[in-house]
Design an enzyme around this catalytic site. Structure first.
Site, short mmCIF file in Angstrom:
data_model
loop_
_atom_site.label_atom_id
_atom_site.label_comp_id
_atom_site.label_asym_id
_atom_site.label_seq_id
_atom_site.Cartn_x
_atom_site.Cartn_y
_atom_site.Cartn_z
N LYS A 165 -57.45 7.57 -2.11
CA LYS A 165 -58.44 7.31 -2.60
C LYS A 165 -58.87 7.17 -4.05
O LYS A 165 -59.84 6.43 -4.52
CB LYS A 165 -59.72 8.07 -1.86
CG LYS A 165 -59.26 9.69 -2.27
CD LYS A 165 -59.06 10.37 -0.88
CE LYS A 165 -58.20 11.45 -1.43
NZ LYS A 165 -57.72 12.19 -0.28
N GLU A 179 -57.91 1.98 5.10
CA GLU A 179 -58.77 2.52 6.08
C GLU A 179 -58.73 4.18 5.78
O GLU A 179 -59.63 4.88 5.82
CB GLU A 179 -58.22 2.30 7.20
CG GLU A 179 -59.33 2.88 8.44
CD GLU A 179 -60.53 2.20 8.48
OE1 GLU A 179 -60.84 1.08 8.43
OE2 GLU A 179 -61.61 3.20 8.26
N GLY A 186 -52.97 22.32 5.17
CA GLY A 186 -52.68 20.99 4.51
C GLY A 186 -53.89 19.96 4.32
O GLY A 186 -53.80 18.58 4.25
N LYS A 196 -64.90 8.88 -2.75
CA LYS A 196 -64.89 8.35 -1.37
C LYS A 196 -66.50 7.69 -1.29
O LYS A 196 -66.50 6.48 -0.74
CB LYS A 196 -64.78 9.34 -0.29
CG LYS A 196 -63.46 9.95 -0.10
CD LYS A 196 -63.31 10.99 0.88
CE LYS A 196 -61.79 11.55 0.89
NZ LYS A 196 -61.83 12.89 1.42
N GLY A 223 -55.90 15.93 7.08
CA GLY A 223 -54.88 16.55 8.00
C GLY A 223 -53.86 15.49 8.15
O GLY A 223 -53.99 14.31 8.06
#
Ligand code: HSE
Length: 404
Positions: A100, A124, A182, A200, A298
């Site tokens: 991102k 995506e 994570g 985002k 994740g």
């Protein structure tokens, strides 16, 4: 058979490999042919991997191999990832990414390069982890003026807030858990201080409004100043504390775009988005509300979206996906000063309640059992500039958040 490369074998990269390997049959069925990982680029050694021969350290091997047609860039950052992505596109390879930071900073340019070369650059996984939101934004929702986008866009902070709220666990302990699971960025400051959510909401705004939204113009506040006391006042007010990324369309087509913790009413569908889950509530002028919900961080959740983009690139190898926005220098972001909302304000001191009542006539005072020496309230509608002025006049305000 398609030959692919993965650049970066961290949390997401290893997930991409795992899905392409473990779900090879479903991937091949949906792509129309098998996708085989020929190379994995990483500076580290992975001697225990079942295919150590696939690991390379020299990017030019990927760049110069005409067999490679699809590359997953899951390295992160805007340095080598930017250079390698550009070189892949110039070498005739479509690129997909979960990065991102790179999409928010250089997305317009990389999309333009992909277009010039009749390739695809798909991302995506860059927003909402495994949640389908990028494609809906550029396909299913395009008959609407997007009046607002309201998102829980960072899994780490949502996980932390949730654990603080439900279990009363301290901020630091919750962050350590999120790192172990994570979810957190390599430098968790990006999560905690809202920079990840900022990237985002900038990407979603780019797509929804068609113009480049520079992250520097998106006012951003994280969750590091939130205390368990704020969480308790939220509960009393019938709200939960959530870090939101928001874009709000004005009549003149400018937008307010910002990231900040909010008191979210429990009646909002966003209030029950727990743990690492993300949700993006889109409000279109024709559709009304539509909410996209799922696991926002994740390994496999994020890798699932990366692999779906790889499949999409295979299917659309001969025709470009219509996806993108222009960076023509026009700024559509309006400063937040004139953005109005209700607010939560917390003040310390024996005379806190009296001071709040005076500063915010008609405000709803909040009090917690057994807590003295401070008070909190919910105000009526005030613009950001008005609230700043009130806060300055009050002196040190212990906490304040917008209501949603
Ligand atoms: N650190 C990010 C998060 C990962 O917690 O949401 C997914 O972008």
């Amino acid at each position: 058979m398609i030959k692919a490369a993965i650049m970066g074998y961290g949390t997401v990269g290893s997930g991409v490999y795992e899905i392409l390997d473990g779900n090879a049959e479903v991937v091949a069925g949906n792509a129309g042919q098998e996708i085989e990982v020929k190379y994995v680029l990483d500076l580290r050694d992975f001697p225990d991997h079942p295919h150590p021969e696939k690991f390379i350290k020299d990017f030019s091997i990927i760049e110069n191999d005409p067999e490679i047609t699809v590359v997953a860039e899951v390295m992160g950052g805007t340095g080598a990832a930017y250079e390698f992505t550009k070189r892949c596109l110039l070498a005739g390879k479509s690129v997909v990414t979960s990065n991102k930071a790179l999409v928010a900073k250089h997305g317009a340019e990389l999309i333009a390069i992909a277009k010039e070369n009749n390739l695809n650059y798909e991302f995506e996984a860059s927003v909402g982890g495994g949640i389908p939101i990028i494609r809906p934004m550029v396909q299913c929702l395009t008959a609407n003026n997007m009046l607002a986008i309201t998102g829980i866009l960072n899994g780490t902070t949502n996980y932390i807030l949730n654990r603080m709220i439900r279990e009363g666990i301290s901020f630091d302990a919750c962050l350590k858990e999120a790192q172990a699971l994570g979810y957190a960025e390599a430098d968790p400051t990006a999560d905690v201080e809202g920079h990840d959510a900022c990237r985002k909401i900038a990407i979603l705004s780019d797509l929804a409004y068609g113009k480049n939204v520079a992250t520097e113009l998106v006012e951003t506040e994280g969750i590091s100043k939130i205390t368990l006391r704020d969480v308790d006042y939220a509960e009393q007010a019938g709200c939960v504390v959530k870090l939101l990324g928001r874009a709000v369309l004005n009549e003149d087509k400018t937008i307010y775009a910002f990231v900040a913790p909010h008191f979210v009413s429990k009646s909002s569908p966003l209030a029950c988005v727990d743990g690492v889950y993300n949700a993006i509530l889109t409000t279109g002028d024709m559709l009304g509300d539509a909410m996209f919900y799922g696991q926002g961080a994740g390994k496999l959740a994020t890798a699932s979206a990366v692999v779906a983009d790889m499949i999409d690139c295979v299917i659309h190898s001969k025709n470009r996906r219509r996806l993108g926005w222009v960076d023509d220098g026009e700024n559509i972001v309006r400063p937040l000063d004139s953005f109005a909302s209700r607010w939560y304000v917390r003040l310390t001191g024996e005379d806190a309640a009296a001071k709040l009542s005076e500063a915010f006539p008609g405000a709803q005072l909040l009090a917690l059992d057994g807590v003295t020496g401070e008070a909190a309230c919910l105000t009526g509608e005030l613009t950001t500039a008005e609230m700043q002025a009130k806060k300055q006049a009050l002196g040190t305000v212990a906490g304040s958040m917008r209501l949603l």
